[in-house]
Motif scaffolding. Structure first.
Motif, PDB file in Angstrom:
ATOM      1  N   MET A   1     -24.193 -41.656 -26.764  1.00 29.30           N
ATOM      2  CA  MET A   1     -22.870 -41.996 -26.211  1.00 29.30           C
ATOM      3  C   MET A   1     -22.772 -43.498 -25.909  1.00 29.30           C
ATOM      4  O   MET A   1     -21.805 -44.153 -26.255  1.00 29.30           O
ATOM      5  N   LEU A   2     -23.830 -44.018 -25.227  1.00 31.37           N
ATOM      6  CA  LEU A   2     -23.868 -45.453 -24.918  1.00 31.37           C
ATOM      7  C   LEU A   2     -25.192 -46.013 -25.443  1.00 31.37           C
ATOM      8  O   LEU A   2     -26.254 -45.467 -25.157  1.00 31.37           O
ATOM      9  N   THR A   3     -25.094 -47.091 -26.210  1.00 33.36           N
ATOM     10  CA  THR A   3     -26.322 -47.668 -26.769  1.00 33.36           C
ATOM     11  C   THR A   3     -26.395 -49.162 -26.533  1.00 33.36           C
ATOM     12  O   THR A   3     -25.440 -49.889 -26.834  1.00 33.36           O
ATOM     13  N   PHE A   4     -27.506 -49.596 -25.969  1.00 32.87           N
ATOM     14  CA  PHE A   4     -27.853 -51.017 -25.910  1.00 32.87           C
ATOM     15  C   PHE A   4     -28.891 -51.251 -26.999  1.00 32.87           C
ATOM     16  O   PHE A   4     -29.952 -50.628 -26.983  1.00 32.87           O
ATOM     17  N   ASP A   5     -28.578 -52.150 -27.930  1.00 33.76           N
ATOM     18  CA  ASP A   5     -29.485 -52.399 -29.042  1.00 33.76           C
ATOM     19  C   ASP A   5     -29.880 -53.873 -29.042  1.00 33.76           C
ATOM     20  O   ASP A   5     -29.059 -54.732 -29.365  1.00 33.76           O
ATOM     21  N   HIS A   6     -31.083 -54.146 -28.608  1.00 32.87           N
ATOM     22  CA  HIS A   6     -31.608 -55.523 -28.547  1.00 32.87           C
ATOM     23  C   HIS A   6     -30.616 -56.477 -27.885  1.00 32.87           C
ATOM     24  O   HIS A   6     -30.234 -57.499 -28.456  1.00 32.87           O
ATOM     25  N   VAL A   7     -30.194 -56.119 -26.681  1.00 36.89           N
ATOM     26  CA  VAL A   7     -29.162 -56.903 -25.997  1.00 36.89           C
ATOM     27  C   VAL A   7     -29.769 -58.088 -25.231  1.00 36.89           C
ATOM     28  O   VAL A   7     -30.729 -57.932 -24.474  1.00 36.89           O
ATOM     29  N   HIS A   8     -29.196 -59.243 -25.478  1.00 36.34           N
ATOM     30  CA  HIS A   8     -29.554 -60.473 -24.753  1.00 36.34           C
ATOM     31  C   HIS A   8     -28.299 -61.005 -24.087  1.00 36.34           C
ATOM     32  O   HIS A   8     -27.212 -60.936 -24.657  1.00 36.34           O
ATOM     33  N   PHE A   9     -28.482 -61.558 -22.886  1.00 41.35           N
ATOM     34  CA  PHE A   9     -27.326 -62.166 -22.214  1.00 41.35           C
ATOM     35  C   PHE A   9     -27.771 -63.287 -21.277  1.00 41.35           C
ATOM     36  O   PHE A   9     -28.806 -63.207 -20.637  1.00 41.35           O
ATOM     37  N   TYR A  10     -26.952 -64.340 -21.227  1.00 42.20           N
ATOM     38  CA  TYR A  10     -27.129 -65.399 -20.217  1.00 42.20           C
ATOM     39  C   TYR A  10     -25.737 -65.860 -19.798  1.00 42.20           C
ATOM     40  O   TYR A  10     -24.763 -65.683 -20.535  1.00 42.20           O
ATOM     41  N   TYR A  11     -25.637 -66.385 -18.568  1.00 42.79           N
ATOM     42  CA  TYR A  11     -24.357 -66.946 -18.117  1.00 42.79           C
ATOM     43  C   TYR A  11     -24.225 -68.396 -18.569  1.00 42.79           C
ATOM     44  O   TYR A  11     -23.168 -68.841 -18.971  1.00 42.79           O
TER      45      TYR A  11
ATOM     46  N   LEU B   1     -16.943 -56.061 -19.784  1.00 39.67           N
ATOM     47  CA  LEU B   1     -16.480 -57.178 -18.949  1.00 39.67           C
ATOM     48  C   LEU B   1     -17.270 -58.431 -19.324  1.00 39.67           C
ATOM     49  O   LEU B   1     -16.800 -59.550 -19.172  1.00 39.67           O
ATOM     50  N   LEU B   2     -18.504 -58.212 -19.785  1.00 41.02           N
ATOM     51  CA  LEU B   2     -19.330 -59.281 -20.356  1.00 41.02           C
ATOM     52  C   LEU B   2     -19.727 -58.828 -21.764  1.00 41.02           C
ATOM     53  O   LEU B   2     -19.882 -57.642 -22.015  1.00 41.02           O
ATOM     54  N   LEU B   3     -19.902 -59.804 -22.656  1.00 43.07           N
ATOM     55  CA  LEU B   3     -20.292 -59.474 -24.031  1.00 43.07           C
ATOM     56  C   LEU B   3     -21.683 -60.008 -24.323  1.00 43.07           C
ATOM     57  O   LEU B   3     -22.044 -61.093 -23.847  1.00 43.07           O
ATOM     58  N   PRO B   4     -22.485 -59.250 -25.084  1.00 44.12           N
ATOM     59  CA  PRO B   4     -23.851 -59.710 -25.363  1.00 44.12           C
ATOM     60  C   PRO B   4     -23.857 -61.002 -26.181  1.00 44.12           C
ATOM     61  O   PRO B   4     -22.968 -61.221 -26.994  1.00 44.12           O
ATOM     62  N   LYS B   5     -24.854 -61.842 -25.915  1.00 45.63           N
ATOM     63  CA  LYS B   5     -25.006 -63.064 -26.712  1.00 45.63           C
ATOM     64  C   LYS B   5     -25.712 -62.732 -28.015  1.00 45.63           C
ATOM     65  O   LYS B   5     -25.521 -63.395 -29.028  1.00 45.63           O
ATOM     66  N   LYS B   6     -26.572 -61.714 -27.946  1.00 42.48           N
ATOM     67  CA  LYS B   6     -27.268 -61.205 -29.129  1.00 42.48           C
ATOM     68  C   LYS B   6     -27.392 -59.700 -28.966  1.00 42.48           C
ATOM     69  O   LYS B   6     -27.443 -59.204 -27.846  1.00 42.48           O
ATOM     70  N   GLY B   7     -27.430 -58.958 -30.083  1.00 39.27           N
ATOM     71  CA  GLY B   7     -27.548 -57.507 -29.999  1.00 39.27           C
ATOM     72  C   GLY B   7     -26.177 -56.861 -29.834  1.00 39.27           C
ATOM     73  O   GLY B   7     -25.152 -57.558 -29.823  1.00 39.27           O
ATOM     74  N   THR B   8     -26.170 -55.517 -29.722  1.00 35.53           N
ATOM     75  CA  THR B   8     -24.882 -54.818 -29.607  1.00 35.53           C
ATOM     76  C   THR B   8     -24.890 -53.803 -28.464  1.00 35.53           C
ATOM     77  O   THR B   8     -25.917 -53.227 -28.129  1.00 35.53           O
TER      78      THR B   8
ATOM     79  N   GLN C   1     -19.789 -45.270 -30.484  1.00 34.18           N
ATOM     80  CA  GLN C   1     -19.566 -46.011 -31.744  1.00 34.18           C
ATOM     81  C   GLN C   1     -18.557 -47.155 -31.625  1.00 34.18           C
ATOM     82  O   GLN C   1     -18.278 -47.852 -32.592  1.00 34.18           O
ATOM     83  N   LEU C   2     -17.975 -47.338 -30.436  1.00 36.25           N
ATOM     84  CA  LEU C   2     -17.042 -48.457 -30.258  1.00 36.25           C
ATOM     85  C   LEU C   2     -17.853 -49.665 -29.794  1.00 36.25           C
ATOM     86  O   LEU C   2     -18.671 -49.562 -28.880  1.00 36.25           O
ATOM     87  N   ASP C   3     -17.598 -50.813 -30.429  1.00 32.73           N
ATOM     88  CA  ASP C   3     -18.384 -52.017 -30.158  1.00 32.73           C
ATOM     89  C   ASP C   3     -17.633 -52.895 -29.151  1.00 32.73           C
ATOM     90  O   ASP C   3     -16.459 -53.208 -29.360  1.00 32.73           O
ATOM     91  N   THR C   4     -18.319 -53.304 -28.074  1.00 36.14           N
ATOM     92  CA  THR C   4     -17.618 -54.083 -27.031  1.00 36.14           C
ATOM     93  C   THR C   4     -17.126 -55.436 -27.551  1.00 36.14           C
ATOM     94  O   THR C   4     -16.224 -56.020 -26.959  1.00 36.14           O
TER      95      THR C   4
END
Ligand SMILES: Nc1ncnc2c1ncn2[C@@H]1O[C@H](COP(=O)(O)OP(=O)(O)OP(=O)(O)O)[C@@H](O)[C@H]1O
Ligand SMILES: [Mg+2]
Length: 266
Positions: free
Chosen positions: A1-11, A51-58, A63-66
């Protein structure tokens, strides 16, 4: 239902806030996210509903992509967010308007609105407060109205980001029992909390440590096998008691059910 795939984030460039996080949450799960202050829990929550989008990864919700703006709209309609401070969430002057507000935003047909408001307020036992002013309610009542406003939108998942932390024990208990009722009805629940007693009643725990997913699994295994102090967490009272009295064995169904029924707040 919800998938984090190699998610990277920085502000800000050069920072690493979320570092290669991977997990999948199935529909209907009750998941707790824990970790020290500043470890990245709220950031993960905001990445979930775009509300935030990944810098890398999905990050994908059904199946809906943020990162796709059209799909993000659909995600917003299906993922609700309850924050720590209910005051921050109120925009209007009566409880009814507060619940109606979200419905207008997602363009629910007018004739359907009143039914949805009544059902949502009944679910949190606030149906008698239709005309009340949100700011005059107690902390626990405010949080229940905030939950009703989300329920009226009929989401598939609700994220509670420390939604119980400002409430007294009674208020916490009520909000927690609403969370469990919703879960029993099939809702997917994500509960971010610093209260380890509350975590015992979750089906699964995700530990975020310095932006990494450090543990993903059963809360009982977590408390029995991890040195929680390393993550500025405390053992729940029941687990401390078991360790002190050296009761065993820790992983049996009876032991878990015993703790859940006697010692977890739910
Ligand atoms: N809007 C922002 N701009 C810059 N840095 C931020 C922003 N929001 C959070 N951070 C930083 O990102 C890191 C993770 O913050 P986050 O709020 O996700 O932690 P948390 O685990 O939810 O903490 P807490 O338990 O205190 O709520 C922290 O170092 C924080 O200072
Ligand atoms: Mg936070």
């Amino acid at each position: 239902m919800l998938t984090f795939d190699h998610v990277h984030f920085y502000y800000k460039k050069g920072q690493t806030i979320i570092n290669d996080v991977n997990f999948t949450i199935q529909a209907g799960e009750f998941v707790s996210i824990v970790g020290a202050n500043g470890s990245g829990k709220s950031t993960v929550a905001k990445l979930i509903d775009g509300l935030l989008l990944p810098k890398k990864g999905t990050v994908k919700f059904q199946q809906l992509d943020t990162t796709n703006p059209d799909e993000l709209m659909k995600i917003h309609q299906q993922v609700g967010f309850v924050f720590q401070n209910p005051e921050d969430q109120f925009i209007t002057t009566t409880v009814m308007d507060e619940v109606l507000f979200g419905l207008q935003n997602i363009r629910v047909p007018r004739e359907e609105m009143r039914g949805r408001v009544d059902t949502a307020l009944r679910a949190v036992q606030m149906e008698e407060y239709l005309e009340a002013m949100p700011h005059q309610l107690s902390g626990g009542q405010k949080q229940r109205v905030a939950i009703a406003a989300i329920l009226a939108m009929q989401p598939k998942m609700i994220i509670f980001d420390e939604a119980t932390s400002m409430l007294d024990p009674q208020g916490r208990k009520q909000v927690l029992s609403i969370m469990h009722e919703l879960h029993d009805q099939g809702m997917t629940i994500i509960h971010i909390t610093h209260h380890m007693e509350e975590v015992l009643s979750a089906e699964r725990i995700l530990l975020i440590h310095e932006g990494h997913l450090e543990f993903d699994g059963d809360p009982f295994v977590f408390f029995e096998t991890m040195s929680v102090e390393k993550y500025q967490l405390q053992l729940p009272f029941a687990v401390r008691l078991r360790k002190t009295l050296q009761l065993d064995p820790p992983f049996t169904v009876n032991w878990k059910e015993g703790i859940r029924s006697q010692w977890s707040i739910n």
